[in-house]
Design a protein around this motif. Structure first.
Motif, short mmCIF file in Angstrom:
data_model
loop_
_atom_site.label_atom_id
_atom_site.label_comp_id
_atom_site.label_asym_id
_atom_site.label_seq_id
_atom_site.Cartn_x
_atom_site.Cartn_y
_atom_site.Cartn_z
N GLU A 1 0.80 -1.22 0.00
CA GLU A 1 0.00 0.00 0.00
C GLU A 1 0.83 1.27 0.00
O GLU A 1 0.36 2.33 -0.43
N TYR B 1 4.29 -0.06 10.63
CA TYR B 1 3.08 -0.37 9.87
C TYR B 1 2.85 -1.89 9.86
O TYR B 1 1.72 -2.37 10.00
N TRP B 2 3.92 -2.64 9.70
CA TRP B 2 3.83 -4.11 9.71
C TRP B 2 3.29 -4.61 11.05
O TRP B 2 2.46 -5.53 11.09
N GLN B 3 3.76 -4.03 12.15
CA GLN B 3 3.30 -4.50 13.45
C GLN B 3 1.79 -4.39 13.61
O GLN B 3 1.16 -5.23 14.23
N VAL B 4 1.20 -3.35 13.04
CA VAL B 4 -0.24 -3.16 13.15
C VAL B 4 -0.99 -4.05 12.18
O VAL B 4 -2.00 -4.67 12.53
N THR B 5 -0.50 -4.15 10.95
CA THR B 5 -1.30 -4.76 9.88
C THR B 5 -0.86 -6.15 9.46
O THR B 5 -1.64 -6.88 8.85
N ARG B 6 0.40 -6.51 9.71
CA ARG B 6 1.01 -7.74 9.22
C ARG B 6 1.06 -7.77 7.69
O ARG B 6 1.07 -8.84 7.07
N ARG B 7 1.13 -6.59 7.07
CA ARG B 7 1.24 -6.49 5.62
C ARG B 7 2.55 -5.79 5.26
O ARG B 7 2.79 -4.66 5.70
N GLN C 1 5.30 -3.52 3.58
CA GLN C 1 5.36 -2.30 2.78
C GLN C 1 6.75 -2.22 2.14
O GLN C 1 7.66 -2.97 2.49
N ARG D 1 -0.10 -10.72 17.75
CA ARG D 1 -1.33 -11.03 17.04
C ARG D 1 -2.47 -11.20 18.03
O ARG D 1 -2.27 -11.67 19.15
N ALA E 1 -0.96 3.34 9.98
CA ALA E 1 -1.79 2.13 9.90
C ALA E 1 -3.02 2.20 10.79
O ALA E 1 -3.86 1.30 10.74
N SER E 2 -3.14 3.27 11.60
CA SER E 2 -4.24 3.36 12.57
C SER E 2 -4.88 4.75 12.51
O SER E 2 -4.85 5.50 13.49
#
Length: 563
Positions: free
Chosen positions: A23, A69-75, A77, A234, A440-441
Motif C-alpha cells: 500500500e 506499519y507491519w506490526q499493526v497490519t502484518r502487511r 510495505q 497477534r 496504519a491506525s
C-alpha cells in the motif's frame, strides 16, 4: 494488466507492488530512482493503482515506519533507498527488522551497467563509478532474510512475488531487492505476473502428541509460569495467553516485548521485574513462548528441577550463535497456535494446572508512598501522568530504554494491540516506528515514549517531516535525563568501587549542550513544549494530545532526574 500496458520496467515494478498488496512506498530518492519517479507520474495520470508514495528525508526513518506499519497490519510495505549508501543509512533499523521478524521489502538501486553513449539509464555522473562496490548486498546480508538482484525485466514479476512472499511468510523478515536504473528503463516483460501462486504458509502447529505432553505437564505442575515476549503481537496470541492465565497459569510478560501479551489487569499477570525474577526461580514448569531472552542468568535462573518447555517457530534460534538456555522440550510451532492447542487440550480433558501458592519471599517493608513536591521528576511520575491522560484505546510506542521497566510496570494496557516497540535494541526506532503505527491506525492517538538519546538517534527532523508528509501525527514524550544513562549503568555495574561511581558519572554519558527538543519540534511545524515542573506535566501532555487530534505532531520534552 487489464487494459494498461506499461512502457518501462519501472512502471511494471510499481504495478506489481500494488498487485501484491503493498500500500505504501517509503521513498528516499537518488540518481537511480529517476525512472521510478517518472513512472509514478505516468501511472498516476493513467489512473493506474500504485502504492502511495511517501517522501522520507532519511532512510532509517523509512524502514522504521514500514516496520511500525507491519506490526499493526502484518502487511509488508516497500522502502526504496539509493544504492549502497542508502542501504548503509538503513543502519540499526535492519537489525530491528531481523530480530522482530518484521516483514518489509527494501528495494535498492544499483549502479547502472551501461556506459556507452546514448544508453537509456546508463552512467552519467562520477558517483556511479564511486558507488559501484564489489558486494552491495553484503552491507546487510547478515540482517536480510532474502537478497536478490533483478538483472533483466523477464525476472521482475517472479522477484517481486518472491520478495513479498518471503517478507510476510514463515519467519517474516526483511527482503532486499536490487535493480539498476538502466534495467528500470528497459521495456517490460510481456508476462505481467500476479499475486496468486505466492501463497503464504499457515502458522505451524505443534503435533498432537507434543500438545498432549505439554498439557499433561501443565496440569501436573504446581507453579507453572508462561514466559512470553511477542505472542501478543497477534490478536490470536493475546487471546491464547489469556486462556492459559484463566486456567491458572501465571504469565510473565517481558518488558522487552513492545506489545501487550495479556491485560495488565489480569490477576495472574506478573507485573513487576522483581516479582518476575522470583516467579522464574519458583516455577516448577516454565513454558517459554516467543521469547528470545526468557531470563538473564546473571540475575535469575529456574530451579534445577524445573521443567522448561520452549515453543518458537525456530526453537534452535539459528540466527543467534550463542543461545544456550536450558530446554527440556523444544516445540517448533507458532506461539499463538500452539498455546491455543494446549488450551483446547486442557479444556477437552478437563484438566487444569494443580496450582499451589508460591512460597512467600519476605522483602523489606516499603514505606507508604508520599507524592514528591520538590526536586527533579522521576520516570515513574511521568508514567503516572500518562496513566492519567491516556485512554485504554490509545496506542503507545515504547523506546524508553532505562525507563522501560517503569513504563511497563506503571502503565495500564488492557487491550490487545495498544503497545508497540522495536522488539530489538537498535535505537532510533521509536519516532518513525510510531509514524508507521499512526499511518496504519487512522483516527487513533499515538504516543511515543522515548529517551533523550533515543530521540536524537531517531533523526527527529526526518521523523517529524515524515509524520507530516504521511498525515500520521504522533506525540513524542521525551524522558530527558541529559545523557546516556543506559551507557553509564554498565560502568557502575562492572566497577562498583571504581572512580566513576565515586564521582557519580561516567565518561561520555552526559550531554554538555543538548539541543532544545521543543524548538526542534517547532522548527518542524509540530507542537513543542518543555516541562520541568511536575505541576504542569499532565496539562502539557493534554496539550500535546490535542495537537495530535488536530492533525499535528507534538513533542513534550520532560526533564527528569539524571539517576
Amino acid at each position: 494488466m487489464d487494459d494498461f500496458i506499461p512502457a518501462t520496467t519501472a512502471e511494471h515494478l510499481l504495478w506489481l507492488l500494488a498487485e501484491h498488496g503493498v500500500e505504501h512506498l517509503f521513498l528516499n530518492p537518488g540518481t537511480d530512482s529517476a525512472p521510478l519517479q517518472e513512472a509514478i507520474a505516468t501511472l498516476g495520470k493513467a489512473g493506474v493503482a500504485v502504492p502511495r508514495v511517501i517522501l522520507c528525508s532519511f532512510e532509517s526513518v523509512a524502514l522504521a515506519a514500514a516496520h511500525g506499519y507491519w506490526q499493526v497490519t502484518r502487511r509488508p510495505q516497500a522502502v526504496f533507498v539509493h544504492v549502497d549508501v542508502g542501504t548503509q543509512n538503513l543502519g540499526a533499523m535492519m537489525h530491528n527488522a531481523l530480530r522482530d521478524r518484521a516483514g518489509v521489502v527494501v528495494i535498492a538501486g544499483r549502479t547502472p551497467y551501461a556506459e556507452e553513449p546514448g544508453a537509456p539509464g546508463g552512467r552519467s555522473n562520477p558517483i556511479q563509478w564511486h558507488q559501484d562496490v564489489p558486494d552491495q548486498a553484503g552491507v546487510i546480508r547478515g540482517y536480510a532474510k532474502w537478497v536478490m538482484e533483478v538483472t533483466r525485466p523477464a525476472m521482475l514479476a517472479r522477484a517481486v512475488g518472491r520478495a513479498v512472499q518471503l517478507a510476510a511468510g514463515g519467519l517474516p523478515g526483511p527482503a532486499y531487492l536490487m535493480i539498476s536504473r538502466d534495467v528500470l528503463m528497459d521495456p517490460p516483460a510481456t508476462e505481467p505476473g500476479r499475486r496468486d501462486r505466492y501463497a503464504l504458509p499457515s502458522p505451524p502447529a505443534a503435533d498432537p502428541g507434543t500438545v498432549r505432553r505439554v498439557a499433561e505437564a501443565l496440569a501436573a505442575a504446581e507453579r507453572p509460569l508462561l514466559v512470553t515476549a511477542k505472542t501478543g503481537r497477534r490478536a490470536a496470541g493475546f487471546h491464547a495467553v489469556t486462556r492459559l492465565a484463566d486456567a491458572g497459569v501465571r504469565v510473565l510478560d517481558l518488558a522487552e516485548s513492545g506489545c501487550v501479551n495479556i491485560s495488565t489487569a489480569h490477576p495472574l499477570n506478573v507485573l513487576t521485574a522483581e516479582e518476575g525474577r522470583r516467579a522464574v526461580e519458583q516455577a516448577d514448569l516454565l513454558l517459554v513462548v516467543d521469547a528470545d531472552v526468557p531470563w538473564i542468568p546473571r540475575f535469575t535462573s529456574p530451579a534445577p528441577g524445573a521443567t522448561i518447555v520452549h515453543v518458537d517457530p525456530d526453537p534452535l534460534k539459528t540466527d543467534t550463535p550463542l543461545w544456550t538456555f536450558p530446554v527440556d522440550v523444544a516445540v517448533t510451532a507458532d506461539g499463538a497456535t500452539a498455546l491455543a492447542q494446549i488450551a483446547d487440550e486442557l479444556e477437552r480433558t478437563g484438566h487444569v494446572p494443580a496450582v499451589r501458592p508460591a512460597p512467600a519471599v519476605p522483602g523489606p517493608a516499603a514505606p507508604p508512598p508520599t507524592p514528591p513536591v520538590a526536586g527533579p521528576m522521576s520516570a515513574a511520575e511521568v508514567v503516572a501522568a500518562l496513566e492519567e491522560v491516556l485512554r485504554p484505546e490509545d496506542l503507545v510506542v515504547e523506546e524508553a530504554v532505562t525507563a522501560s521497566v517503569a513504563l511497563h510496570e506503571g502503565l495500564s494496557r488492557t487491550l490487545h494491540g495498544t503497545m508497540f516497540g522495536a522488539g530489538a535494541p537498535g535505537l532510533g526506532w521509536g519516532l518513525a516506528g510510531a509514524v508507521g503505527v499512526s499511518l496504519a491506525s487512522p483516527g487513533r492517538r499515538v504516543v511515543s515514549v522515548v529517551g533523550d538519546g533515543s530521540f536524537m538517534f531517531g533523526v527527529p527532523t526526518a521523523a517529524l517531516c515524515l509524520a507530516a508528509e504521511a498525515g500520521a501525527p504522533i506525540m513524542a514524550v521525551v524522558l530527558n535525563n541529559d545523557g546516556y544513562r543506559a551507557s553509564r549503568l554498565p560502568v557502575f555495574e562492572l566497577f562498583p568501587h571504581g572512580l566513576s561511581v565515586a564521582q557519580g558519572d561516567a565518561a561520555g554519558t552526559r550531554f554538555a549542550a543538548p539541543p532544545d527538543f521543543a524548538a526542534v519540534a517547532r522548527a518542524c511545524h509540530a507542537h513543542g513544549e518543555t516541562v520541568r515542573d511536575r505541576a504542569g506535566l499532565a496539562a502539557a501532555l493534554r496539550r500535546g494530545l490535542a495537537a495530535v487530534e488536530s492533525g499535528r505532531s507534538a513533542v513534550v520534552d520532560v526533564h527528569i532526574a539524571r539517576d
